[in-house]
Design a protein around this motif. Structure first.
Motif, PDB file in Angstrom:
ATOM      1  N   LEU A  17       0.773  -1.392   0.037  1.00  0.00           N
ATOM      2  CA  LEU A  17      -0.133   0.053  -0.028  1.00  0.00           C
ATOM      3  C   LEU A  17       0.729   1.268  -0.097  1.00  0.00           C
ATOM      4  O   LEU A  17       0.518   2.273  -0.440  1.00  0.00           O
ATOM      5  N   ARG A  18       2.068   1.309   0.811  1.00  0.00           N
ATOM      6  CA  ARG A  18       2.840   2.329   0.703  1.00  0.00           C
ATOM      7  C   ARG A  18       3.395   2.747  -0.828  1.00  0.00           C
ATOM      8  O   ARG A  18       3.600   3.780  -1.310  1.00  0.00           O
ATOM      9  N   ALA A  21       0.679   3.903  -2.904  1.00  0.00           N
ATOM     10  CA  ALA A  21       0.644   5.457  -2.484  1.00  0.00           C
ATOM     11  C   ALA A  21       1.571   6.450  -3.189  1.00  0.00           C
ATOM     12  O   ALA A  21       1.080   7.606  -3.528  1.00  0.00           O
ATOM     13  N   ARG A  25       0.931   8.929  -6.014  1.00  0.00           N
ATOM     14  CA  ARG A  25       1.446  10.448  -5.753  1.00  0.00           C
ATOM     15  C   ARG A  25       2.023  11.127  -6.992  1.00  0.00           C
ATOM     16  O   ARG A  25       1.786  12.120  -7.408  1.00  0.00           O
ATOM     17  N   LEU A  76      -6.856   4.584  -3.685  1.00  0.00           N
ATOM     18  CA  LEU A  76      -6.401   5.654  -3.068  1.00  0.00           C
ATOM     19  C   LEU A  76      -7.143   6.329  -2.063  1.00  0.00           C
ATOM     20  O   LEU A  76      -6.412   6.954  -1.115  1.00  0.00           O
ATOM     21  N   VAL A  79      -6.689   4.503   0.994  1.00  0.00           N
ATOM     22  CA  VAL A  79      -5.318   4.295   1.435  1.00  0.00           C
ATOM     23  C   VAL A  79      -4.715   5.698   2.243  1.00  0.00           C
ATOM     24  O   VAL A  79      -4.046   5.194   3.057  1.00  0.00           O
ATOM     25  N   THR A  80      -4.793   6.579   1.548  1.00  0.00           N
ATOM     26  CA  THR A  80      -4.293   7.987   1.764  1.00  0.00           C
ATOM     27  C   THR A  80      -4.484   8.239   3.568  1.00  0.00           C
ATOM     28  O   THR A  80      -3.538   8.318   4.306  1.00  0.00           O
TER      29      THR A  80
END
Length: 327
Positions: A17-18, A21, A25, A76, A79-80
């Protein structure tokens, strides 16, 4: 007969997930890898694994660009805030466990050329304070982001009233000293045609970057029609500095970022009487939730002192704004 595809039910890994993201981004796998301190192939594998787990593509991959699919945009949005809550909770736990920390966001060139070389002094004076640096060109919201301090490069009109000016900017012609040892002269504007001119690749794509361009400097010298031996373009200021240190050309450098190299003699300034003013400045912003913590105040005091030293080195006068308290 049931023809529904088998849906996976195991939890998604936080590492995936990181990576997701970060790619979402930047919309760029290489930039995401730089942010995460991973290889580009490792990030690609994590994204592919995540897409396998979710069961649908999250990105559309074009030749020179990446874009989110509708499923990616939906993920997203979830997740954020989740990652921000996780990071904030971990940070609170660390603080309550007795660990003091300062989280800083700034852009990569400023981190590598100005901030990181100075950090050892702060760490020696404050060995109990952990430092985390997030190198990003994105301007986050300090009210909600998991950072305490933002160091930014902007026009005065583009920063909030709470921003503190660290120092301004002048541009100087710089070269490696051994590049000039062969007797090639660099004392008049027309002499720059004997060298490769190092410049930012996006110098002509925005109004503020135009202020950093060789064309602007040449125009100020009345030499608009001069043609250099060749052009050498880079994306980042620290790449440009490395090219000049390696003797690959000369640069119209941002003086605050190369002041230390000039002081050590790694670079030399040619034609100091022909420095060029820039409307850009370097700014300190402090998150409202962080401003009163002792470790933040200590770090800001140290930053202001380092800014004062930089102003002296580049010949800039004192800035009355720096007397303001961060609280």
């Amino acid at each position: 007969m049931d023809h529904q595809p088998h849906l996976r039910t195991r939890p998604i890994g936080v590492g995936q997930l990181r990576s997701f993201a970060a790619v979402a981004r930047h919309l760029n796998f290489r930039a995401a890898a730089d942010q995460l301190a991973l290889t580009q192939s490792a990030v690609s594998r994590q994204i592919q694994s995540l897409e396998d787990e979710v069961g649908v593509p999250l990105f559309l991959r074009h030749t020179r660009a990446v874009e989110l699919t509708s499923a990616g945009a939906q993920l997203l949005r979830a997740v954020t805030p989740a990652l921000e809550r996780i990071d904030g909770t971990v940070r609170q736990i660390r603080q309550t466990a007795g660990r003091k920390s300062v989280a800083i966001t700034t852009w990569a060139s400023f981190a590598s050329m100005w901030l990181i070389p100075r950090l050892e002094e702060f760490q020696q004076a404050h060995p109990d304070i952990d430092i985390r640096i997030d190198a990003s060109d994105q301007s986050g919201d300090l009210d909600t982001a998991d950072v305490d301090i933002a160091l930014r490069y902007a026009l005065p009109a583009n920063v909030p009233p709470t921003a503190q000016r660290l120092f301004g900017e002048r541009l100087a012609v710089v070269a490696s000293p051994w590049l000039l040892k062969g007797g090639t002269r660099l004392s008049q504007p027309e002499d720059v045609t004997q060298f490769a001119l190092v410049e930012a690749g996006d110098a002509h794509r925005s109004a503020f970057m135009e202020h950093l361009s060789w064309r602007r400097w040449l125009a100020r010298q009345g030499q608009e029609k001069l043609v250099p031996r060749r052009w050498l373009y880079f994306n980042y200021a620290h790449q440009m500095a490395q090219a000049v240190l390696a003797g690959q050309g000369i640069s119209l450098a941002r003086l605050p970022l190369v002041a230390d190299s000039l002081a050590r003699g790694d670079l030399v300034e040619a034609m100091p009487e022909r420095r060029l003013d820039s409307p850009m400045a370097y700014w300190l912003l402090v998150g409202p939730r962080s401003a009163q913590r002792p470790e933040i105040r200590a770090f800001c005091d140290w930053l202001r002192e380092q800014a004062r030293i930089t102003r002296e080195r580049v010949g800039e006068g004192p800035d009355p704004d720096l007397a303001d308290d961060i609280g």
